[in-house]
Design a protein around this motif. Structure first.
Motif, PDB file in Angstrom:
ATOM      1  N   THR A  80       0.809  -1.367  -0.076  1.00  0.00           N
ATOM      2  CA  THR A  80      -0.053  -0.100   0.011  1.00  0.00           C
ATOM      3  C   THR A  80       0.908   1.188  -0.003  1.00  0.00           C
ATOM      4  O   THR A  80       1.932   1.327   0.841  1.00  0.00           O
ATOM      5  N   PRO A  81       0.662   2.238  -0.863  1.00  0.00           N
ATOM      6  CA  PRO A  81       1.368   3.570  -0.749  1.00  0.00           C
ATOM      7  C   PRO A  81       1.184   4.077   0.570  1.00  0.00           C
ATOM      8  O   PRO A  81      -0.029   4.073   1.052  1.00  0.00           O
ATOM      9  N   ILE A  82       2.098   4.928   1.156  1.00  0.00           N
ATOM     10  CA  ILE A  82       2.253   5.844   2.253  1.00  0.00           C
ATOM     11  C   ILE A  82       2.805   6.803   2.038  1.00  0.00           C
ATOM     12  O   ILE A  82       3.791   6.914   1.338  1.00  0.00           O
ATOM     13  N   GLN A  83       2.433   7.956   2.648  1.00  0.00           N
ATOM     14  CA  GLN A  83       3.225   9.322   2.561  1.00  0.00           C
ATOM     15  C   GLN A  83       3.055   9.975   3.934  1.00  0.00           C
ATOM     16  O   GLN A  83       2.543   9.860   4.952  1.00  0.00           O
ATOM     17  N   ALA A  84       3.746  11.261   3.733  1.00  0.00           N
ATOM     18  CA  ALA A  84       3.694  12.308   4.821  1.00  0.00           C
ATOM     19  C   ALA A  84       2.496  12.270   5.526  1.00  0.00           C
ATOM     20  O   ALA A  84       1.405  12.606   4.943  1.00  0.00           O
ATOM     21  N   GLY A  85       2.404  12.323   6.800  1.00  0.00           N
ATOM     22  CA  GLY A  85       0.966  12.551   7.494  1.00  0.00           C
ATOM     23  C   GLY A  85       0.203  11.402   7.756  1.00  0.00           C
ATOM     24  O   GLY A  85      -0.717  11.336   8.326  1.00  0.00           O
ATOM     25  N   GLN A  86       0.550  10.147   7.075  1.00  0.00           N
ATOM     26  CA  GLN A  86      -0.025   8.722   7.328  1.00  0.00           C
ATOM     27  C   GLN A  86       0.773   8.098   8.298  1.00  0.00           C
ATOM     28  O   GLN A  86       1.862   8.209   8.538  1.00  0.00           O
ATOM     29  N   ALA A  87      -0.013   6.999   8.969  1.00  0.00           N
ATOM     30  CA  ALA A  87       0.818   6.096   9.859  1.00  0.00           C
ATOM     31  C   ALA A  87       0.130   4.713   9.561  1.00  0.00           C
ATOM     32  O   ALA A  87      -0.889   4.576   8.958  1.00  0.00           O
ATOM     33  N   THR A  88       1.090   3.824  10.011  1.00  0.00           N
ATOM     34  CA  THR A  88       0.635   2.237   9.766  1.00  0.00           C
ATOM     35  C   THR A  88       0.827   1.613  11.180  1.00  0.00           C
ATOM     36  O   THR A  88       1.498   2.014  11.945  1.00  0.00           O
ATOM     37  N   TYR A  89       0.147   0.483  11.349  1.00  0.00           N
ATOM     38  CA  TYR A  89       0.052  -0.028  12.470  1.00  0.00           C
ATOM     39  C   TYR A  89       0.248  -1.605  12.075  1.00  0.00           C
ATOM     40  O   TYR A  89      -0.449  -2.159  11.272  1.00  0.00           O
ATOM     41  N   CYS A  90       1.516  -2.360  12.706  1.00  0.00           N
ATOM     42  CA  CYS A  90       1.726  -3.782  12.569  1.00  0.00           C
ATOM     43  C   CYS A  90       1.455  -4.584  13.992  1.00  0.00           C
ATOM     44  O   CYS A  90       2.134  -4.312  14.961  1.00  0.00           O
ATOM     45  N   PRO A  91       0.310  -4.975  13.843  1.00  0.00           N
ATOM     46  CA  PRO A  91       0.134  -5.968  15.260  1.00  0.00           C
ATOM     47  C   PRO A  91       0.872  -7.048  15.529  1.00  0.00           C
ATOM     48  O   PRO A  91       1.422  -7.583  14.534  1.00  0.00           O
ATOM     49  N   GLU A  92       0.984  -7.385  16.709  1.00  0.00           N
ATOM     50  CA  GLU A  92       1.846  -8.561  17.109  1.00  0.00           C
ATOM     51  C   GLU A  92       1.376  -9.821  16.381  1.00  0.00           C
ATOM     52  O   GLU A  92       0.146 -10.064  16.172  1.00  0.00           O
ATOM     53  N   GLY A  93       2.092 -10.636  15.734  1.00  0.00           N
ATOM     54  CA  GLY A  93       1.958 -11.769  15.117  1.00  0.00           C
ATOM     55  C   GLY A  93       1.848 -11.473  13.537  1.00  0.00           C
ATOM     56  O   GLY A  93       1.667 -12.379  12.785  1.00  0.00           O
ATOM     57  N   HIS A  94       2.022 -10.274  13.179  1.00  0.00           N
ATOM     58  CA  HIS A  94       2.042 -10.011  11.819  1.00  0.00           C
ATOM     59  C   HIS A  94       3.079  -9.322  11.295  1.00  0.00           C
ATOM     60  O   HIS A  94       4.250  -9.247  11.948  1.00  0.00           O
ATOM     61  N   THR A  95       3.163  -9.599   9.734  1.00  0.00           N
ATOM     62  CA  THR A  95       4.633  -9.111   9.214  1.00  0.00           C
ATOM     63  C   THR A  95       4.524  -7.678   8.430  1.00  0.00           C
ATOM     64  O   THR A  95       3.361  -7.356   8.110  1.00  0.00           O
ATOM     65  N   HIS A  96       5.552  -7.239   8.385  1.00  0.00           N
ATOM     66  CA  HIS A  96       5.480  -5.767   7.595  1.00  0.00           C
ATOM     67  C   HIS A  96       6.904  -5.368   7.102  1.00  0.00           C
ATOM     68  O   HIS A  96       7.860  -6.015   7.411  1.00  0.00           O
ATOM     69  N   SER A  97       7.001  -4.677   5.933  1.00  0.00           N
ATOM     70  CA  SER A  97       8.214  -3.976   5.438  1.00  0.00           C
ATOM     71  C   SER A  97       7.740  -2.708   4.987  1.00  0.00           C
ATOM     72  O   SER A  97       6.777  -2.233   4.560  1.00  0.00           O
ATOM     73  N   LEU A  98       8.748  -1.752   4.930  1.00  0.00           N
ATOM     74  CA  LEU A  98       8.806  -0.436   4.465  1.00  0.00           C
ATOM     75  C   LEU A  98       9.801  -0.156   3.474  1.00  0.00           C
ATOM     76  O   LEU A  98      10.988  -0.519   3.489  1.00  0.00           O
ATOM     77  N   VAL A  99       9.364   0.384   2.405  1.00  0.00           N
ATOM     78  CA  VAL A  99      10.438   0.735   1.149  1.00  0.00           C
ATOM     79  C   VAL A  99      10.024   1.922   0.811  1.00  0.00           C
ATOM     80  O   VAL A  99       9.094   2.487   0.359  1.00  0.00           O
ATOM     81  N   ASN A 100      11.357   2.750   0.544  1.00  0.00           N
ATOM     82  CA  ASN A 100      11.271   4.093  -0.227  1.00  0.00           C
ATOM     83  C   ASN A 100      11.302   3.911  -1.584  1.00  0.00           C
ATOM     84  O   ASN A 100      12.481   3.493  -2.201  1.00  0.00           O
ATOM     85  N   THR A 101      10.200   4.184  -2.163  1.00  0.00           N
ATOM     86  CA  THR A 101      10.027   4.031  -3.674  1.00  0.00           C
ATOM     87  C   THR A 101      10.266   5.365  -4.245  1.00  0.00           C
ATOM     88  O   THR A 101       9.839   5.324  -5.647  1.00  0.00           O
TER      89      THR A 101
END
Length: 109
Positions: A74-95
């Motif tokens: 999912t695209p993400i930009q300044a002013g937005q937040a993301t939450y990764c709950p316990e037991g889940h996976t995530h990654s962050l990429v500067n595209t």
């Protein structure tokens, strides 16, 4: 307690969590909980990882990129937040072609 990131220096973490290039971060860690002010340069990423015993909240300060939650990008930009709950996976990429700057909070569950 006040955490003053202004008094900390950025440290480089190459291939953070298996990601591309490096994460530059000012990190606070009290032995249990972690908070960081970080920058991913263009093309850099935090590798996919699973949160066990903790979760993570990321607030984007500047720039844009892609967050990958449990394999869904999912695209993400300044002013937005993301939450990764316990037991889940995530990654962050500067595209983008500019720095991606963010605050991350990793509290113990």
């Amino acid at each position: 307690m006040t955490i003053d990131f202004n008094t900390m220096e950025f440290a480089a973490f190459p291939n953070f969590k298996g990601g591309e290039k490096e994460l530059n971060a000012k990190m606070f860690f009290d032995g249990t909980n972690r908070m960081l002010h970080a920058i991913l340069k263009p093309g850099a990423s935090i590798g996919e990882h699973k949160h066990e015993g903790n979760c993570e909240m990321i607030y984007i300060l500047k720039g844009e990129g892609t967050i990958i939650d449990d394999g869904v990008a999912t695209p993400i930009q300044a002013g937005q937040a993301t939450y990764c709950p316990e037991g889940h996976t995530h990654s962050l990429v500067n595209t983008s072609q500019a720095d991606l700057e963010f605050i991350g909070v990793v509290p113990k569950q």
